[in-house]
Design an enzyme around this catalytic site. Structure first.
Site, PDB file in Angstrom:
ATOM      1  CB  CYS A  41      -0.884   0.073   1.151  1.00 55.21           C
ATOM      2  SG  CYS A  41      -1.895   1.491   1.594  1.00 55.21           S
ATOM      3  CE1 TYR A 172      -5.503   3.389  -5.232  1.00 53.97           C
ATOM      4  CE2 TYR A 172      -3.636   4.901  -5.216  1.00 53.97           C
ATOM      5  CZ  TYR A 172      -4.039   3.832  -4.896  1.00 53.97           C
ATOM      6  OH  TYR A 172      -3.326   2.862  -4.139  1.00 53.97           O
TER       7      TYR A 172
END
Length: 317
Positions: A41, A172
């Site tokens: 992450c 994203y």
């Protein structure tokens, strides 16, 4: 002109803070808290790097989740028996429920858990790292760098806000864009920002000048994932990082600095993005490339001068 509605990140975090004076109920206390991360992450990667650069390993313990999670939460499948040895949990979700049995929002990393109660303290990723720099100073290693210099904070905050909006979250917004127009807008803003960053870094070694700051940490965790994931998986494909000379050299400079590249696991990174995001990659097939050996190639950024750790010392220095 109305901007197309695109991907919106849920930023409704648990915003408690651990402070030196304990005014919010969570005092700085070595050994009390556990930082839960996943190496895959990028948001958690920030916390791992900052903790390492500041030498907080003995003050704040670390738990690492595996690269794949389901709709319930991240799991401790890297540990023997699939349980974190300190918290005793199989899932990070359990720490969130220990704080609030009715918790219904995202189970995210990084998260800081209070070991005595095994309950979540905070998952506010942006504030966690700033507090590592400003509230945990009594437990920094000798020669720790100043990653959030007071005299630079106003400018740093502006730089970091643009990096977050258009780059960190921008990839994203490209990958999860619900419409063509939303994708086009996110793509334009991403590469406009990368061009701006290239220009900014053309005559300075780091984002804020001659020393590493938190701004560099925040940009690095996106750049290091760019070719492996975002270029193809998220359709951020105007250019690869390796085709952006200034940013590629800058990213390699950081990667080769202790505390940065030694936190990166490209296998975890690719496995997470390509396996978890089944709507983007229905087969779950993880690509074999790209070759990552070039991250150790010469970058020549030292010619710009500066001291990476300012008046402090590098890890092991």
């Amino acid at each position: 002109m109305t901007r197309p509605k695109g991907y919106e990140r849920d930023r409704n975090y648990v915003t408690d803070r651990i402070t030196a004076d304990g005014s919010g109920g969570w005092p700085v206390e070595p050994g009390r808290y556990r930082l839960v991360v996943a190496p895959a992450c990028p948001w958690a990667n920030r916390a791992v790097i900052v903790r390492r650069l500041l030498g907080l390993e003995q003050a704040i313990s670390l738990a690492s989740c595996g690269p794949v999670h389901d709709e319930r939460s991240w799991t401790f499948d890297l540990d023997p028996g699939g349980r974190d040895p300190v918290l005793g949990y199989e899932r990070l979700q359990e720490a969130y429920f220990a704080r609030d049995p009715a918790y219904s929002r995202g189970i995210t990393v990084p998260a800081i858990v209070d070991v005595p109660t095994r309950a979540l303290v905070t998952n506010d990723f942006a504030q966690i790292t700033l507090d590592f720099s400003t509230e945990w100073t009594a437990h920094h290693r000798d020669g720790a760098p100043d990653l959030y210099p007071e005299k630079l904070r106003d400018e740093m905050d502006e730089v970091m806000q643009r990096v977050y909006t258009d780059v960190n979250n921008g990839v994203y917004r490209c990958g999860f864009a619900p419409t063509q127009s939303a994708y086009d807008e996110a793509y334009r803003r991403l590469f406009t920002a990368l061009d701006w960053l290239s220009e900014r870094l053309s005559d300075r070694r780091y984002l804020m000048g001659g020393t590493i700051t938190e701004a560099d940490v925040r940009l690095f965790t996106t750049l290091v994932r760019f070719d492996a994931v975002y270029h193809g998986h998220f359709k951020c494909n105007r250019q690869k990082l390796t085709e952006l000379p200034v940013l590629w050299a800058y990213a390699r400079d950081l990667f080769q600095t202790p505390g940065f590249g030694d936190t990166i696991d490209f296998t975890h990174i690719k496995t997470h993005f390509y396996v978890v995001h089944r709507k983007l990659n229905p087969s779950g097939t993880v690509p074999a490339g790209p070759d990552t050996s070039n991250w150790r190639s010469a970058h020549d950024r030292e010619q710009l001068g500066g001291r990476p750790f300012g008046d402090g010392l590098p890890l092991g220095g």
